[in-house]
Design a protein around this motif. Structure first.
Motif, PDB file in Angstrom:
ATOM      1  N   SER A  43      42.421  49.175  81.844  1.00 41.15           N
ATOM      2  CA  SER A  43      42.658  48.392  80.628  1.00 41.15           C
ATOM      3  C   SER A  43      42.969  49.303  79.448  1.00 41.15           C
ATOM      4  O   SER A  43      43.804  48.956  78.598  1.00 41.15           O
ATOM      5  N   ILE A  44      42.343  50.479  79.402  1.00 41.79           N
ATOM      6  CA  ILE A  44      42.663  51.450  78.351  1.00 41.79           C
ATOM      7  C   ILE A  44      44.117  51.897  78.498  1.00 41.79           C
ATOM      8  O   ILE A  44      44.835  52.037  77.502  1.00 41.79           O
ATOM      9  N   ALA A  45      44.584  52.101  79.728  1.00 41.64           N
ATOM     10  CA  ALA A  45      45.975  52.516  79.948  1.00 41.64           C
ATOM     11  C   ALA A  45      46.948  51.421  79.499  1.00 41.64           C
ATOM     12  O   ALA A  45      47.965  51.722  78.859  1.00 41.64           O
ATOM     13  N   PHE A  46      46.639  50.170  79.811  1.00 44.90           N
ATOM     14  CA  PHE A  46      47.515  49.074  79.381  1.00 44.90           C
ATOM     15  C   PHE A  46      47.527  48.941  77.862  1.00 44.90           C
ATOM     16  O   PHE A  46      48.568  48.649  77.262  1.00 44.90           O
ATOM     17  N   GLN A  47      46.402  49.165  77.224  1.00 42.53           N
ATOM     18  CA  GLN A  47      46.360  49.117  75.763  1.00 42.53           C
ATOM     19  C   GLN A  47      47.173  50.257  75.157  1.00 42.53           C
ATOM     20  O   GLN A  47      47.869  50.070  74.152  1.00 42.53           O
ATOM     21  N   MET A  48      47.135  51.410  75.775  1.00 43.24           N
ATOM     22  CA  MET A  48      47.927  52.541  75.296  1.00 43.24           C
ATOM     23  C   MET A  48      49.416  52.243  75.431  1.00 43.24           C
ATOM     24  O   MET A  48      50.195  52.502  74.507  1.00 43.24           O
ATOM     25  N   ILE A  49      49.819  51.682  76.543  1.00 38.11           N
ATOM     26  CA  ILE A  49      51.224  51.309  76.749  1.00 38.11           C
ATOM     27  C   ILE A  49      51.655  50.265  75.727  1.00 38.11           C
ATOM     28  O   ILE A  49      52.753  50.342  75.166  1.00 38.11           O
ATOM     29  N   ALA A  50      50.782  49.305  75.455  1.00 39.51           N
ATOM     30  CA  ALA A  50      51.118  48.251  74.496  1.00 39.51           C
ATOM     31  C   ALA A  50      51.283  48.817  73.086  1.00 39.51           C
ATOM     32  O   ALA A  50      52.209  48.424  72.363  1.00 39.51           O
ATOM     33  N   ILE A  51      50.426  49.738  72.684  1.00 36.17           N
ATOM     34  CA  ILE A  51      50.522  50.334  71.342  1.00 36.17           C
ATOM     35  C   ILE A  51      51.840  51.087  71.193  1.00 36.17           C
ATOM     36  O   ILE A  51      52.545  50.935  70.190  1.00 36.17           O
ATOM     37  N   VAL A  52      52.204  51.878  72.191  1.00 36.30           N
ATOM     38  CA  VAL A  52      53.449  52.647  72.127  1.00 36.30           C
ATOM     39  C   VAL A  52      54.654  51.709  72.154  1.00 36.30           C
ATOM     40  O   VAL A  52      55.629  51.901  71.411  1.00 36.30           O
ATOM     41  N   ALA A  53      54.618  50.677  72.979  1.00 38.38           N
ATOM     42  CA  ALA A  53      55.735  49.738  73.076  1.00 38.38           C
ATOM     43  C   ALA A  53      55.936  48.976  71.771  1.00 38.38           C
ATOM     44  O   ALA A  53      57.079  48.788  71.322  1.00 38.38           O
ATOM     45  N   ILE A  54      54.856  48.535  71.153  1.00 41.81           N
ATOM     46  CA  ILE A  54      54.968  47.799  69.884  1.00 41.81           C
ATOM     47  C   ILE A  54      55.519  48.711  68.793  1.00 41.81           C
ATOM     48  O   ILE A  54      56.403  48.309  68.028  1.00 41.81           O
ATOM     49  N   GLY A  55      55.043  49.943  68.725  1.00 36.81           N
ATOM     50  CA  GLY A  55      55.550  50.883  67.727  1.00 36.81           C
ATOM     51  C   GLY A  55      57.027  51.171  67.913  1.00 36.81           C
ATOM     52  O   GLY A  55      57.801  51.203  66.942  1.00 36.81           O
ATOM     53  N   SER A  56      57.442  51.357  69.152  1.00 32.18           N
ATOM     54  CA  SER A  56      58.854  51.620  69.429  1.00 32.18           C
ATOM     55  C   SER A  56      59.714  50.403  69.121  1.00 32.18           C
ATOM     56  O   SER A  56      60.813  50.522  68.564  1.00 32.18           O
ATOM     57  N   PHE A  57      59.238  49.226  69.477  1.00 34.11           N
ATOM     58  CA  PHE A  57      59.986  47.992  69.228  1.00 34.11           C
ATOM     59  C   PHE A  57      60.178  47.765  67.729  1.00 34.11           C
ATOM     60  O   PHE A  57      61.284  47.418  67.282  1.00 34.11           O
ATOM     61  N   VAL A  58      59.125  47.973  66.957  1.00 35.00           N
ATOM     62  CA  VAL A  58      59.233  47.820  65.498  1.00 35.00           C
ATOM     63  C   VAL A  58      60.219  48.839  64.937  1.00 35.00           C
ATOM     64  O   VAL A  58      61.028  48.522  64.052  1.00 35.00           O
ATOM     65  N   GLY A  59      60.193  50.063  65.447  1.00 35.79           N
ATOM     66  CA  GLY A  59      61.138  51.079  64.999  1.00 35.79           C
ATOM     67  C   GLY A  59      62.580  50.703  65.285  1.00 35.79           C
ATOM     68  O   GLY A  59      63.472  50.881  64.441  1.00 35.79           O
TER      69      GLY A  59
END
Length: 99
Positions: A41-57
């Protein structure tokens, strides 16, 4: 004589209290499935944080028409750093909780 009896009584009381503390503790469960779920679950949360940041960028770059994708690079890097900090804090908190 009284001093010796008092010392023996204190020692016996201390051993009784220590035994009571060890007997009342719940047994530790070493369940590998719980650890697997926790860390995945920590790995999925890490992926989600990076994906959201990249998407917003990407969306900010599309909105302003940047050709160099500056916001995508900046927000991807910042979200990656944020995700790593999040993972480190969670692992430290979990290791303190297990002791």
């Amino acid at each position: 004589m009284q001093l010796v009896l008092c010392a023996v009584a204190k020692m016996n009381l201390a051993t009784i209290l220590n035994r009571h503390k060890t007997m009342t503790r719940p047994p530790k469960k070493n369940n590998s499935l719980n650890n697997y779920a926790k860390y995945s679950s920590i790995a999925f949360q890490m992926i989600a944080i990076v994906a959201i940041g990249s998407f917003v960028g990407v969306k900010i770059d599309d909105h302003f028409g940047n050709e160099n994708n500056l916001w995508t690079i900046i927000l991807s890097l910042c979200s990656t750093i944020l995700a790593v900090i999040f993972v480190i804090r969670r692992i430290i908190a979990d290791s303190k909780g297990n002791n």
